[in-house]
Write a protein that holds these residues in place. Structure first.
Motif, short mmCIF file in Angstrom:
data_model
loop_
_atom_site.label_atom_id
_atom_site.label_comp_id
_atom_site.label_asym_id
_atom_site.label_seq_id
_atom_site.Cartn_x
_atom_site.Cartn_y
_atom_site.Cartn_z
N ILE A 39 -0.26 46.51 -15.16
CA ILE A 39 0.53 47.46 -13.91
C ILE A 39 -1.70 48.45 -14.06
O ILE A 39 -1.53 48.07 -12.98
N ILE A 40 -2.47 48.14 -14.68
CA ILE A 40 -3.82 47.66 -14.91
C ILE A 40 -4.59 47.22 -13.81
O ILE A 40 -5.21 48.16 -13.03
N ARG A 44 -6.50 48.03 -10.56
CA ARG A 44 -7.74 47.24 -10.42
C ARG A 44 -8.18 46.19 -9.62
O ARG A 44 -8.81 45.55 -9.06
N GLY A 45 -6.57 45.23 -8.46
CA GLY A 45 -6.80 44.64 -7.41
C GLY A 45 -7.23 42.77 -8.99
O GLY A 45 -7.66 42.33 -8.26
N PHE A 114 -11.96 41.59 -15.13
CA PHE A 114 -10.52 40.98 -15.92
C PHE A 114 -10.52 40.93 -17.44
O PHE A 114 -9.66 40.73 -18.08
N ASP A 115 -11.30 40.95 -17.97
CA ASP A 115 -11.46 41.35 -19.42
C ASP A 115 -11.38 42.08 -19.83
O ASP A 115 -10.78 42.74 -20.45
N LYS A 148 -8.46 59.37 -17.44
CA LYS A 148 -9.73 59.92 -16.15
C LYS A 148 -8.92 59.15 -15.34
O LYS A 148 -8.43 59.63 -13.86
N GLU A 149 -9.15 57.32 -14.85
CA GLU A 149 -8.98 56.50 -14.41
C GLU A 149 -7.06 57.06 -13.59
O GLU A 149 -7.05 56.93 -13.09
N PHE A 150 -6.33 57.10 -14.72
CA PHE A 150 -4.99 57.18 -14.69
C PHE A 150 -4.12 57.89 -14.26
O PHE A 150 -2.83 59.08 -14.36
#
Length: 152
Positions: A39-40, A44-45, A114-115, A148-150
């Protein structure tokens, strides 16, 4: 068969000798982190499939050895061996997955995008699998950023 399913079945087989209760918790965590990583990564592409695979493999060293001592570094090496055995990804993908696993326990530092997916997926599972538990101090800042991001 998809690469994710291949790794999931491989992991289930590797953990088949664990006592039932511990095995259930291990598989729940690995599958939960894998789902969160996908999902993340999508948001974030980043590479969704590799993120899911990293999530499935990230704590295998701890579960197979019985120790969390330096589990991220040893886990990256073990994941590389597993991926070589399975022959399901390119060398570049393997290195990317290994890097994420190697760095996943270092929640204070920022590594490659990616990490960061795997670090954040690990926190999502730690905090959402049992919301009654307090957020670990070392995970608090990332947890707040994820909220915040989600939009939690």
């Amino acid at each position: 068969m998809s690469r994710i399913k291949t790794v999931r079945e491989f992991v289930e087989d590797k953990l088949s000798d664990m006592p039932k209760g511990k095995r259930y918790k291990a598989l729940a965590h690995l599958n939960g982190v894998s789902l969160a990583a996908g999902i993340i990564a999508k948001k974030r592409g980043e590479d969704i499939e590799c993120a899911c695979i990293a999530g499935l493999l990230h704590d295998m060293y701890a579960y197979t050895s019985g120790t969390y001592d330096d589990h991220a570094r040893f886990g990256a090496e073990l994941a590389g061996k597993y991926l070589d055995k399975l022959k399901i990804c390119t060398e570049k993908e393997k290195e990317m997955i290994m890097s994420a696993i190697r760095n996943h326990d270092d929640k204070q530092n920022v590594d490659s995008p990616f990490d960061e997916v795997l670090k954040d997926a690990d926190i999502v599972h730690h905090t959402m699998a049992d919301p009654s538990k307090p957020v670990k101090e070392k995970e608090q800042a990332r947890y707040e950023a994820l909220q915040k991001e989600f939009g939690f």
